[in-house]
Design a protein around this motif. Sequence first.
Motif, PDB file in Angstrom:
ATOM      1  N   ASN A 105      55.699  17.528 -22.804  1.00 33.99           N
ATOM      2  CA  ASN A 105      54.863  18.606 -23.035  1.00 33.99           C
ATOM      3  C   ASN A 105      53.434  18.152 -22.959  1.00 33.99           C
ATOM      4  O   ASN A 105      52.942  17.021 -23.601  1.00 33.99           O
ATOM      5  CB  ASN A 105      55.315  19.190 -24.281  1.00 33.99           C
ATOM      6  N   PRO A 106      52.771  18.653 -21.907  1.00 34.67           N
ATOM      7  CA  PRO A 106      51.026  18.174 -21.829  1.00 34.67           C
ATOM      8  C   PRO A 106      50.354  18.351 -23.271  1.00 34.67           C
ATOM      9  O   PRO A 106      49.464  17.436 -23.524  1.00 34.67           O
ATOM     10  CB  PRO A 106      50.473  19.099 -21.135  1.00 34.67           C
ATOM     11  N   GLU A 107      50.949  19.029 -24.316  1.00 38.12           N
ATOM     12  CA  GLU A 107      50.052  19.223 -25.607  1.00 38.12           C
ATOM     13  C   GLU A 107      50.284  17.922 -26.390  1.00 38.12           C
ATOM     14  O   GLU A 107      49.641  17.612 -27.173  1.00 38.12           O
ATOM     15  CB  GLU A 107      50.420  20.375 -26.141  1.00 38.12           C
ATOM     16  N   PRO A 109      51.842  14.364 -25.609  1.00 37.70           N
ATOM     17  CA  PRO A 109      52.273  13.348 -24.506  1.00 37.70           C
ATOM     18  C   PRO A 109      52.907  12.277 -25.330  1.00 37.70           C
ATOM     19  O   PRO A 109      53.454  11.154 -24.554  1.00 37.70           O
ATOM     20  CB  PRO A 109      50.772  12.927 -23.886  1.00 37.70           C
ATOM     21  N   ARG A 112      58.808  13.077 -25.640  1.00 37.88           N
ATOM     22  CA  ARG A 112      59.460  13.583 -24.588  1.00 37.88           C
ATOM     23  C   ARG A 112      60.747  14.060 -25.073  1.00 37.88           C
ATOM     24  O   ARG A 112      61.524  13.593 -25.971  1.00 37.88           O
ATOM     25  CB  ARG A 112      59.855  12.523 -23.516  1.00 37.88           C
TER      26      ARG A 112
END
Length: 175
Positions: A105-107, A109, A112
């Motif tokens: 998730n880019p929010e 990092p 995972r």
Amino acid sequence: MERGTMAFERGSVMRGVAAGVLALSVLGVSACSSDKPPKTFSTQSDEPGLNPFKRFGGGSKAPATEGSIGVNGYLWRASLDTLAFMPLASADPYGGVIVTDWYVNPETPAERFKATVYILDTRLRADGLNVTVFKQTKDINGAWVDAPVADQTATDIENAILTRARQLRLSNIKG
């Protein structure tokens, strides 16, 4: 007879026996080959007779048609739709297994997720679905380390898949 000729005759007989065994083996193996497709066997038969599973309502899977997937189509489509945000590693529509690749998730990092969906039945049922979620986090060296996942995460994904499968089924019924 001389001693030397007897060994020669015994060797000739043994070579003849060995050649005969070899010829029969080749003939036997070649008899096994066929142009016919292999037979498939099932564990339960629809023929009349004793079938203890029919008495209790079990063993009544929907017949699979030629070229169809081996699992419930609504659960399959709903699983792919629900996990569409994650990269797909593999999908087996006949075995009913969907495996995603790791998703970051880019929010957040530093963590995972990876998911595996097992579709266990040809019917649209809640117990015909099993989701497993894996989580990894980065340690202080930047390496990925396995981390525990909340039990509710897999349940939430299962519920989202079941909700989407019901929506797909209802939209198919309405026309």
